[in-house]
Write a protein that holds these residues in place. Structure first.
Motif, PDB file in Angstrom:
ATOM      1  N   SER A 115      69.891  45.842 -77.305  1.00  0.00           N
ATOM      2  CA  SER A 115      69.974  46.262 -75.906  1.00  0.00           C
ATOM      3  C   SER A 115      68.610  46.184 -75.243  1.00  0.00           C
ATOM      4  O   SER A 115      67.583  46.026 -75.897  1.00  0.00           O
ATOM      5  CB  SER A 115      70.503  47.695 -75.818  1.00  0.00           C
ATOM      6  N   SER A 116      68.629  46.308 -73.931  1.00  0.00           N
ATOM      7  CA  SER A 116      67.403  46.391 -73.141  1.00  0.00           C
ATOM      8  C   SER A 116      67.624  47.435 -72.054  1.00  0.00           C
ATOM      9  O   SER A 116      68.765  47.747 -71.693  1.00  0.00           O
ATOM     10  CB  SER A 116      67.061  45.041 -72.502  1.00  0.00           C
ATOM     11  N   GLY A 117      66.516  47.938 -71.530  1.00  0.00           N
ATOM     12  CA  GLY A 117      66.607  48.905 -70.446  1.00  0.00           C
ATOM     13  C   GLY A 117      66.007  50.253 -70.765  1.00  0.00           C
ATOM     14  O   GLY A 117      65.710  51.034 -69.867  1.00  0.00           O
ATOM     15  N   VAL A 118      65.832  50.533 -72.055  1.00  0.00           N
ATOM     16  CA  VAL A 118      65.207  51.779 -72.487  1.00  0.00           C
ATOM     17  C   VAL A 118      64.062  51.441 -73.416  1.00  0.00           C
ATOM     18  O   VAL A 118      64.237  50.702 -74.397  1.00  0.00           O
ATOM     19  CB  VAL A 118      66.208  52.705 -73.208  1.00  0.00           C
ATOM     20  N   GLY A 119      62.890  51.956 -73.111  1.00  0.00           N
ATOM     21  CA  GLY A 119      61.727  51.721 -73.946  1.00  0.00           C
ATOM     22  C   GLY A 119      61.393  52.931 -74.792  1.00  0.00           C
ATOM     23  O   GLY A 119      61.941  54.022 -74.584  1.00  0.00           O
ATOM     24  N   ARG A 127      63.668  42.285 -63.943  1.00  0.00           N
ATOM     25  CA  ARG A 127      62.388  41.991 -64.583  1.00  0.00           C
ATOM     26  C   ARG A 127      62.279  42.690 -65.925  1.00  0.00           C
ATOM     27  O   ARG A 127      61.893  42.070 -66.928  1.00  0.00           O
ATOM     28  CB  ARG A 127      61.242  42.432 -63.668  1.00  0.00           C
ATOM     29  N   ALA A 128      62.627  43.974 -65.961  1.00  0.00           N
ATOM     30  CA  ALA A 128      62.479  44.736 -67.196  1.00  0.00           C
ATOM     31  C   ALA A 128      63.488  44.294 -68.257  1.00  0.00           C
ATOM     32  O   ALA A 128      63.147  44.147 -69.433  1.00  0.00           O
ATOM     33  CB  ALA A 128      62.626  46.226 -66.902  1.00  0.00           C
ATOM     34  N   LEU A 129      64.736  44.087 -67.846  1.00  0.00           N
ATOM     35  CA  LEU A 129      65.766  43.704 -68.809  1.00  0.00           C
ATOM     36  C   LEU A 129      65.445  42.366 -69.465  1.00  0.00           C
ATOM     37  O   LEU A 129      65.479  42.238 -70.704  1.00  0.00           O
ATOM     38  CB  LEU A 129      67.132  43.629 -68.122  1.00  0.00           C
ATOM     39  N   LEU A 130      65.155  41.351 -68.657  1.00  0.00           N
ATOM     40  CA  LEU A 130      64.885  40.032 -69.230  1.00  0.00           C
ATOM     41  C   LEU A 130      63.565  40.006 -69.986  1.00  0.00           C
ATOM     42  O   LEU A 130      63.439  39.314 -71.004  1.00  0.00           O
ATOM     43  CB  LEU A 130      64.887  38.975 -68.129  1.00  0.00           C
ATOM     44  N   GLY A 131      62.596  40.768 -69.509  1.00  0.00           N
ATOM     45  CA  GLY A 131      61.327  40.835 -70.232  1.00  0.00           C
ATOM     46  C   GLY A 131      61.507  41.419 -71.619  1.00  0.00           C
ATOM     47  O   GLY A 131      60.962  40.907 -72.609  1.00  0.00           O
TER      48      GLY A 131
END
Length: 312
Positions: A80-84, A100-104
């Protein structure tokens, strides 16, 4: 291990998934390698990871194991993406589901795993600060660009899932959400929404942090999550009288079937309507062995119905 179709897609995954939340924290690299090998040998395919697990350590360990311990083609990698990672222990996680954040984060994951795609890529949480159309377009782009074979979401409420599914051009395939005998609220809206939009459910935390194994019936073991300062809250919320009644029913059912409460709890959620896979994490190989042994347990309808009643 049985392979199941995820929703109305063509994706097939094992009925039990291997969670990697503890990797890099409670589970070292050698132990993780043993788990992954045993899981695949048992017919498991779905491996769940995230750049947020273990502050990134879980994904780094998985990267070391793919290709060396098991062939990349033999596993379905879900991430997943979206939470660091939290900036410091105990701090809130950083949420950013902008394009930007998701694809990065996805590109960083691909680079770290040494692969050109992930099999299932999910938005890790609902972000009220990012328009749903932007999130949906980002999921579409991930599929169109070949970075992800299938896409979905994690931890969404029913209305959030329905909104995202309606906005996306590429069909959402899976939704991952906490689901167990002690967490059945998702049956009210989330599961029906998933069924309506053709998504399969990945049932996370199916043992309620270990409470459904019965290990907390006589107190909190010193080596358990319930005694861990960072994880205790997620366990102790289930140490109440209603939960105790469910656990007592599990123990009774397990005794009658000649198996473990763990096996009964997993079989119950594994076979709920819409569930494609129950994702289970294990601290060590011994725990995972117990989980894999439970894969063949079948609940008689009368016992399943009794558990439905006591946990309602």
């Amino acid at each position: 291990m049985e392979q199941r179709t995820v929703g109305t897609s063509g994706l097939r995954v094992s009925q039990l998934g291997l969670g990697t939340l503890t990797w890099g924290r409670d589970t070292g690299g050698d132990e993780a390698a043993a788990q992954l090998s045993a899981f695949v040998d048992a017919g498991g395919t779905l491996v769940d990871s995230s750049p947020a697990y273990g502050d990134g350590a879980a994904q780094r360990i998985l990267a070391e194991l793919l290709g060396d311990v098991v062939p990349r083609r033999d596993v379905i990698v879900s991430t997943s993406s979206g939470v660091g990672p939290a900036p410091e222990p105990g701090a809130a996680r950083h949420v950013d589901c902008s394009r930007r954040a998701l694809l990065g984060q996805l590109d960083e994951t691909l680079l770290e795993l040494g692969t050109d795609h992930v099999d299932v890529w999910q938005v890790a949480t609902w972000d009220p600060h990012t328009p749903v159309d932007e999130v949906a377009a980002t999921l579409d782009h991930a599929v169109a660009s070949g970075r992800a074979r299938y896409v979905g979401v994690r931890g969404y409420l029913g209305w959030q899932l329905a909104t995202a599914a309606s906005a996306a051009s590429a069909p959402l395939t899976a939704t991952q959400v906490e689901y167990s005998l002690l967490a059945r609220g998702v049956e009210e809206e989330l599961v029906p929404a998933a069924r309506h939009h053709g998504l399969g459910v990945f049932a996370a935390v199916p043992l309620a942090g270990g409470v459904l194994t019965g290990k907390y019936r006589d107190g909190i073991p010193a080596d358990s999550r319930g005694s861990d300062e960072l994880l205790a809250a997620s366990v102790r919320r289930y140490l109440d009288a209603p939960s105790a009644r469910v656990v007592d029913a599990l123990v009774t059912a397990a005794d009658g079937l000649g198996t473990s409460p763990l096996a009964v709890a997993l079989a119950w959620v594994r076979d709920r309507p819409g569930v494609a896979s129950a994702v289970v994490g294990a601290r060590d190989l011994a725990q995972l062995t117990g989980v894999l042994d439970a894969a063949t347990v079948e609940l008689p309808p009368a016992i399943a119905a009794a558990l439905d009643d006591v946990s309602a």
